[in-house]
Design an enzyme around this catalytic site. Structure first.
Site, mmCIF file in Angstrom:
data_model
loop_
_atom_site.group_PDB
_atom_site.id
_atom_site.type_symbol
_atom_site.label_atom_id
_atom_site.label_comp_id
_atom_site.label_asym_id
_atom_site.label_seq_id
_atom_site.Cartn_x
_atom_site.Cartn_y
_atom_site.Cartn_z
ATOM 1 N N GLU A 47 6.834 21.431 -91.672
ATOM 2 C CA GLU A 47 6.229 20.747 -92.814
ATOM 3 C C GLU A 47 5.217 19.692 -92.363
ATOM 4 O OE1 GLU A 47 6.280 21.480 -95.895
ATOM 5 O OE2 GLU A 47 7.770 23.057 -95.739
ATOM 6 N N TYR A 130 7.048 15.072 -101.324
ATOM 7 C CA TYR A 130 6.961 16.529 -101.184
ATOM 8 C C TYR A 130 7.758 17.009 -99.956
ATOM 9 C CZ TYR A 130 5.412 20.820 -99.213
ATOM 10 O OH TYR A 130 5.439 22.034 -98.613
ATOM 11 N N ASP A 148 3.418 20.081 -104.351
ATOM 12 C CA ASP A 148 2.263 19.892 -103.474
ATOM 13 C C ASP A 148 1.027 20.424 -104.205
ATOM 14 O OD1 ASP A 148 2.560 22.626 -103.406
ATOM 15 O OD2 ASP A 148 2.370 22.804 -101.228
#
Ligand code: SF4
Length: 362
Positions: A47, A130, A148
């Site tokens: 991520e 997020y 997102d």
């Protein structure tokens, strides 16, 4: 952001979106090494790498990081410079810095075990709403909806919402909608499907509307407003910056300096740099600029000026020229620098891309 059970009359309609979405995901698998796993370290790593980076570009970096640092304790034990070096070319180096700080927190505050509560995950440096929702749902199947850029786009189109997504109101509206849509029984599956649908199907410029399973429910498709959604209130203004780099040579060596200021490329290495108002294109003008910046230093014997190199960043363009000079005995120009072998490949120095491009240009 914990999802609450939705009780309004739209519940069935919203569930409908969820089931269509999951059917779409089943028909359009998008395997990635960090998908379908529950290792929070690897999910977090992916991520962070994928923030502001395309999947194709981020994938080899993810693999290199996992190979070099199989656990978060390995990452926390590495020298920061090694992490920068491995990050080289990805840009937004603050991500690498924050990642390192987060690894230290996990090691020292969580005994090396990645936290499993949303609030503790979000407290890690570089982890926002997020990323925390992604880790919490993918690693621990906790009911947090991701929001997102892809999800904003999909939601704004499905429901024809023109509230600016970069406004406080927009964040509230979209966040509530994402929560209401979340399949709390399978948050990981739902979130992944939502992200994949936005990234590969309901894309910004050419969404696959012609054979989209949401056609009959998509307000933007019905109103032909796909290209206008989502709406943003602020237009980003890009600034241009000019760098004149001094490539100082002496005995087969050149000299690099670390960027320590809180600015772009913090902690990366570069040649000694001047930031003039405009870039020179000939050696005489370059010499004048150098003299203006350092009137009290012994003049350099400059020999060459490069073409202009350009690098585009999110908020600015950087244009640079590289002026070569024989250093001779005037070492005052390299104070605070570290020597690098001129014919080397900058091994051990993490540098901005623009430096690498110049270095590799024959
Ligand atoms: S119909 Fe088009 S705009 Fe609407 S969800 Fe499908 S791809 Fe996106």
């Amino acid at each position: 952001m914990m999802n609450k059970k939705v009780k309004d009359p739209n519940t069935d309609m919203l569930n409908d979106y969820g089931s269509i979405l999951q059917n779409w995901a089943l028909a359009h698998p998008r395997p990635m090494p960090w998908k379908g796993i529950s290792d929070p370290y690897r999910i977090w790593l992916s991520e962070i790498i994928l923030q502001q980076t395309r999947v194709e570009q981020g994938l080899p970096y993810y693999e290199r990081f996992v190979a070099a640092y199989p656990t978060i304790s390995d990452l926390a034990a590495a020298p920061l410079d090694d992490i920068y070096k491995l990050w080289e070319g990805l840009g937004y180096y603050s991500r690498a810095r924050n990642m390192y700080a987060a690894a230290q927190s996990v090691l020292h505050e969580h005994h090396g075990v990645f936290p499993n509560q949303y609030k503790d995950i979000k407290a890690l440096k570089g982890v926002g709403d997020y990323t925390a929702a992604a880790i919490a749902s993918f690693a621990y199947n906790l009911p947090y909806a991701v929001l997102d850029g892809n999800v904003y786009r999909v939601l704004s189109r499905w429901f024809g919402l023109d509230t600016p997504i970069d406004s406080t109101k927009g964040k509230q509206v979209f966040s509530q909608l994402a929560d209401e849509l979340l399949d709390t029984a399978q948050p990981a599956l739902h979130n992944q499907a939502m992200m994949d649908f936005g990234a590969t199907w309901c894309t910004p410029k050419q969404p696959h509307c012609a054979d989209c399973p949401f056609q009959s429910r998509c307000k933007a498709f019905q109103d032909d407003t796909m290209q206008n959604l989502p709406v943003k209130s602020k237009k980003m203004v890009k600034k241009e910056r000019f760098f004149l780099y001094l490539v100082l040579k002496k005995d087969g060596q050149t000299f690099l300096k670390k960027r320590t200021a809180k600015d772009i490329w913090q902690n990366l290495w570069e040649f000694p740099c001047i930031e003039p108002d405009t870039l020179p294109t000939d050696l005489d003008t370059a010499n004048e600029i150098i003299f203006d910046h350092f009137p009290n230093r012994k003049p350099l014997k400059t020999t060459q000026i490069s073409k202009v190199f350009q690098q585009t960043l999110t908020h600015r363009w950087v244009s640079a020229v590289f002026v070569t000079a024989d250093l001779g005995e005037i070492d005052e120009w390299v104070e605070g620098c570290s020597p690098a072998a001129w014919d080397g490949d900058l091994e051990g120095f993490a540098v901005p891309r623009i430096i690498e491009w110049y270095w590799k240009t024959p």
